[in-house]
Design a protein around this motif. Structure first.
Motif, PDB file in Angstrom:
ATOM      1  N   GLU A  10       0.841  -1.200   0.000  1.00  0.00           N
ATOM      2  CA  GLU A  10       0.000   0.000   0.000  1.00  0.00           C
ATOM      3  C   GLU A  10       0.873   1.244   0.000  1.00  0.00           C
ATOM      4  O   GLU A  10       1.994   1.231   0.504  1.00  0.00           O
ATOM      5  N   ASP A  12       1.537   4.831   1.373  1.00  0.00           N
ATOM      6  CA  ASP A  12       1.258   5.708   2.508  1.00  0.00           C
ATOM      7  C   ASP A  12       1.636   7.123   2.072  1.00  0.00           C
ATOM      8  O   ASP A  12       2.807   7.502   2.113  1.00  0.00           O
ATOM      9  N   THR A  13       0.646   7.880   1.652  1.00  0.00           N
ATOM     10  CA  THR A  13       0.926   9.214   1.106  1.00  0.00           C
ATOM     11  C   THR A  13       1.361  10.206   2.180  1.00  0.00           C
ATOM     12  O   THR A  13       2.069  11.160   1.879  1.00  0.00           O
ATOM     13  N   SER A  14       0.973   9.986   3.422  1.00  0.00           N
ATOM     14  CA  SER A  14       1.375  10.919   4.479  1.00  0.00           C
ATOM     15  C   SER A  14       2.867  10.812   4.791  1.00  0.00           C
ATOM     16  O   SER A  14       3.507  11.795   5.145  1.00  0.00           O
ATOM     17  N   ARG A  15       3.438   9.600   4.647  1.00  0.00           N
ATOM     18  CA  ARG A  15       4.863   9.401   4.914  1.00  0.00           C
ATOM     19  C   ARG A  15       5.687   9.210   3.640  1.00  0.00           C
ATOM     20  O   ARG A  15       6.886   8.969   3.709  1.00  0.00           O
ATOM     21  N   ILE A  19       4.348   0.525   1.853  1.00  0.00           N
ATOM     22  CA  ILE A  19       4.324  -0.395   2.983  1.00  0.00           C
ATOM     23  C   ILE A  19       4.017  -1.785   2.436  1.00  0.00           C
ATOM     24  O   ILE A  19       3.038  -1.968   1.710  1.00  0.00           O
ATOM     25  N   GLU A  47      -3.784   3.634  -5.435  1.00  0.00           N
ATOM     26  CA  GLU A  47      -4.650   3.060  -4.399  1.00  0.00           C
ATOM     27  C   GLU A  47      -6.101   3.011  -4.875  1.00  0.00           C
ATOM     28  O   GLU A  47      -6.807   2.043  -4.605  1.00  0.00           O
TER      29      GLU A  47
END
Length: 84
Positions: A10, A12-15, A19, A47
């Motif tokens: 997946e 993780d757009t915030s970080r 993952i 996503e």
């Protein structure tokens, strides 16, 4: 990657990272990328496309960036966690 039971990947757009989930309860940061509006949009689109296909996605591994050969391939499926 040898010996891992890859379950899903997946974004993780915030970080700004990918993952990888292996097994039931183990997750690793698989790769990071430079966070820009363009990479965030691309990660969100990936996503969204994965969701529209019911969580079906794949991971293909090449020996190097110039290679046309695939040295590893996993067909993956995101599933919701089982009820407890």
């Amino acid at each position: 990657m040898n010996g891992l039971e890859v379950c899903s990947i997946e974004a993780d757009t915030s970080r700004a990272c990918l993952i990888i989930s292996v097994g039931i309860s183990t997750r690793y940061v698989y790769a990071t990328y430079k966070k820009t509006p363009m990479t965030t949009t691309e990660a969100e689109a990936w996503e969204s496309a994965k969701k529209s296909y019911g969580g079906l996605h794949f991971l293909a591994i090449q020996e190097d960036l110039d290679s046309d050969d695939c040295v590893g391939f996993w067909l993956l499926l995101d599933l919701p966690p089982p009820p407890v």
